[in-house]
Design a protein around this motif. Sequence first.
Motif, PDB file in Angstrom:
ATOM      1  N   LEU A 126       0.826  -1.210   0.000  1.00  0.00           N
ATOM      2  CA  LEU A 126       0.000   0.000   0.000  1.00  0.00           C
ATOM      3  C   LEU A 126       0.861   1.261   0.000  1.00  0.00           C
ATOM      4  CD1 LEU A 126      -2.867  -0.991   2.468  1.00  0.00           C
ATOM      5  CD2 LEU A 126      -2.902  -0.984  -0.045  1.00  0.00           C
ATOM      6  N   ALA A 127       1.976   1.220   0.742  1.00  0.00           N
ATOM      7  CA  ALA A 127       2.878   2.370   0.758  1.00  0.00           C
ATOM      8  C   ALA A 127       3.475   2.587  -0.627  1.00  0.00           C
ATOM      9  CB  ALA A 127       3.980   2.168   1.790  1.00  0.00           C
ATOM     10  N   GLU A 128       3.908   1.496  -1.258  1.00  0.00           N
ATOM     11  CA  GLU A 128       4.463   1.582  -2.615  1.00  0.00           C
ATOM     12  C   GLU A 128       3.425   2.137  -3.577  1.00  0.00           C
ATOM     13  OE1 GLU A 128       5.763  -1.580  -6.099  1.00  0.00           O
ATOM     14  OE2 GLU A 128       6.279  -2.070  -4.014  1.00  0.00           O
ATOM     15  N   GLU A 129       2.193   1.660  -3.454  1.00  0.00           N
ATOM     16  CA  GLU A 129       1.133   2.114  -4.349  1.00  0.00           C
ATOM     17  C   GLU A 129       0.847   3.600  -4.169  1.00  0.00           C
ATOM     18  OE1 GLU A 129      -1.559   2.017  -7.378  1.00  0.00           O
ATOM     19  OE2 GLU A 129      -0.107   0.488  -6.772  1.00  0.00           O
ATOM     20  N   GLN A 130       0.956   4.100  -2.940  1.00  0.00           N
ATOM     21  CA  GLN A 130       0.722   5.529  -2.710  1.00  0.00           C
ATOM     22  C   GLN A 130       1.780   6.369  -3.420  1.00  0.00           C
ATOM     23  OE1 GLN A 130      -0.248   6.583   1.304  1.00  0.00           O
ATOM     24  NE2 GLN A 130       0.227   8.749   1.026  1.00  0.00           N
ATOM     25  N   GLY A 155      14.221   5.968  -5.769  1.00  0.00           N
ATOM     26  CA  GLY A 155      13.550   6.439  -6.973  1.00  0.00           C
ATOM     27  C   GLY A 155      13.582   5.420  -8.095  1.00  0.00           C
ATOM     28  N   GLY A 156      14.651   4.619  -8.168  1.00  0.00           N
ATOM     29  CA  GLY A 156      14.735   3.564  -9.169  1.00  0.00           C
ATOM     30  C   GLY A 156      13.724   2.458  -8.909  1.00  0.00           C
ATOM     31  N   TYR A 157      13.556   2.122  -7.643  1.00  0.00           N
ATOM     32  CA  TYR A 157      12.573   1.103  -7.247  1.00  0.00           C
ATOM     33  C   TYR A 157      11.170   1.555  -7.638  1.00  0.00           C
ATOM     34  CZ  TYR A 157      10.116  -2.086  -3.990  1.00  0.00           C
ATOM     35  OH  TYR A 157       9.289  -3.037  -3.425  1.00  0.00           O
ATOM     36  N   LEU A 158      10.848   2.809  -7.293  1.00  0.00           N
ATOM     37  CA  LEU A 158       9.517   3.331  -7.581  1.00  0.00           C
ATOM     38  C   LEU A 158       9.310   3.534  -9.083  1.00  0.00           C
ATOM     39  CD1 LEU A 158       9.216   5.920  -4.664  1.00  0.00           C
ATOM     40  CD2 LEU A 158       8.187   3.635  -4.810  1.00  0.00           C
ATOM     41  N   VAL A 271       8.389   7.203   6.597  1.00  0.00           N
ATOM     42  CA  VAL A 271       7.431   6.205   7.075  1.00  0.00           C
ATOM     43  C   VAL A 271       7.058   5.266   5.938  1.00  0.00           C
ATOM     44  CG1 VAL A 271       5.105   5.861   8.000  1.00  0.00           C
ATOM     45  CG2 VAL A 271       6.549   7.696   8.901  1.00  0.00           C
ATOM     46  N   GLY A 272       6.858   5.846   4.746  1.00  0.00           N
ATOM     47  CA  GLY A 272       6.557   5.022   3.586  1.00  0.00           C
ATOM     48  C   GLY A 272       7.696   4.090   3.241  1.00  0.00           C
ATOM     49  N   PHE A 273       8.927   4.625   3.290  1.00  0.00           N
ATOM     50  CA  PHE A 273      10.097   3.800   3.001  1.00  0.00           C
ATOM     51  C   PHE A 273      10.252   2.690   4.045  1.00  0.00           C
ATOM     52  CE2 PHE A 273      14.636   2.947   3.822  1.00  0.00           C
ATOM     53  CZ  PHE A 273      15.007   2.440   2.587  1.00  0.00           C
ATOM     54  N   LYS A 274      10.067   3.030   5.308  1.00  0.00           N
ATOM     55  CA  LYS A 274      10.200   2.042   6.378  1.00  0.00           C
ATOM     56  C   LYS A 274       9.177   0.920   6.198  1.00  0.00           C
ATOM     57  CE  LYS A 274      10.582   1.753  11.427  1.00  0.00           C
ATOM     58  NZ  LYS A 274       9.490   0.797  11.744  1.00  0.00           N
ATOM     59  N   LYS A 284      10.975  -5.405   1.333  1.00  0.00           N
ATOM     60  CA  LYS A 284      10.063  -6.493   1.661  1.00  0.00           C
ATOM     61  C   LYS A 284       9.541  -7.163   0.394  1.00  0.00           C
ATOM     62  CE  LYS A 284       8.373  -4.612   6.064  1.00  0.00           C
ATOM     63  NZ  LYS A 284       7.196  -4.034   6.762  1.00  0.00           N
ATOM     64  N   ARG A 285       9.443  -6.362  -0.665  1.00  0.00           N
ATOM     65  CA  ARG A 285       8.951  -6.875  -1.946  1.00  0.00           C
ATOM     66  C   ARG A 285      10.041  -6.639  -2.996  1.00  0.00           C
ATOM     67  NH1 ARG A 285       4.419  -4.216  -4.010  1.00  0.00           N
ATOM     68  NH2 ARG A 285       3.548  -6.162  -4.797  1.00  0.00           N
TER      69      ARG A 285
END
Length: 359
Positions: A126-130, A155-158, A271-274, A284-285
């Motif tokens: 959900l954090a990634e999706e945000q 930024g590369g991950y996202l 918080v999103g990164f954590k 985690k993914r």
Amino acid sequence: MQDETDTEQTSGNWSWWPSWRPTSMSLLKSAEAKILACIQNDVWSRFVTLPNQNRIWTLKVTNKSARKHKDQGAQTPLVMVHGFGGGVGLWIHNLDALSRSRPVYAFDLLGFGRSSRPSFPSDASLAEEQFVTSIEQWRQSMGLERMILLGHSLGGYLATSYTIQYPERVSHLILVDAWGFPERAQPQIQGSEGQGSEVKRVSPPRWVKALVSVFSLFNPLAVIRAAGPWGPGLVNRFRPDFKRKFEDLFDDDTMTQYIYHCNAQNPSGEVGFKAMSESLGWAKRPMVQRVHLLPPSMPVSMLYGALSWVDASTGNKVIQIRDKSPTTVTLIEDASHNVYADQPEEFNRVVENICNTVD
């Protein structure tokens, strides 16, 4: 330089932080303005408001000569996404060079820099999706049909996650020392005979595990905020490399002040990164489990600093996974994780050459 700043944002639920913490969005704005004053080309800067009223701080850099020839507008724009704890100011060595033949956009990720700092869910997906949704809403607001998408570290991950979801919007994906790709190595079980030539991994000492457990309770950069007036000094002490990387532009602590003010605000993006990371910074993914979802025709260029802590061999694994799909890995010599700042001329040359393969 056009600058639509509207009103400065408050720290929301984090307004209880002690007043002796020497930071504010206004100080961040001032530090950034000093950096951006070095740009020679035309700069357009403003907050881009998303449908949910979050705002993304955005730069557009264009070649001054493009106003005469009007040929730059036809080129596919380059969009640059910074890494964890960063902001648009860190691209100062790159914006002029990369905007010679096409418009370049850079923005502060949601939760970082001068962008809005909303709450993030604790669930990794959900954090990634945000994050990814905010990038797509930003693209829509900017009216960009297609782009060359470049992401550094987080930024590369996202950027990869975005390209998987919106491949029709990306002409070429450039990943610079991308975070979150490899799977976490599993320690070998003692006594596992007959496992070929696999090397047994030594388990960390108990005191290391204890420290990791304690620090996992906090956001990654909490110490900077908790240090109050000593926070800027901590950044100078623990990241003196940032001053060295930009010493050709500044002979003072401009860059470390910028880094401090970027990360002493409400830790929203942290918080999103954590939420997306495990202890010691593993994802985690892991993205290596999803790169097969990129369209086979999508060109992917992976750049690594030869001296970086990020394992470049992951790039070779991505090549194997994508098989015959266009994927390249380039090592930038004498560069660490911040490739764009360690060897800016070589970085700019490589990226410009990649962009020229698009149009």
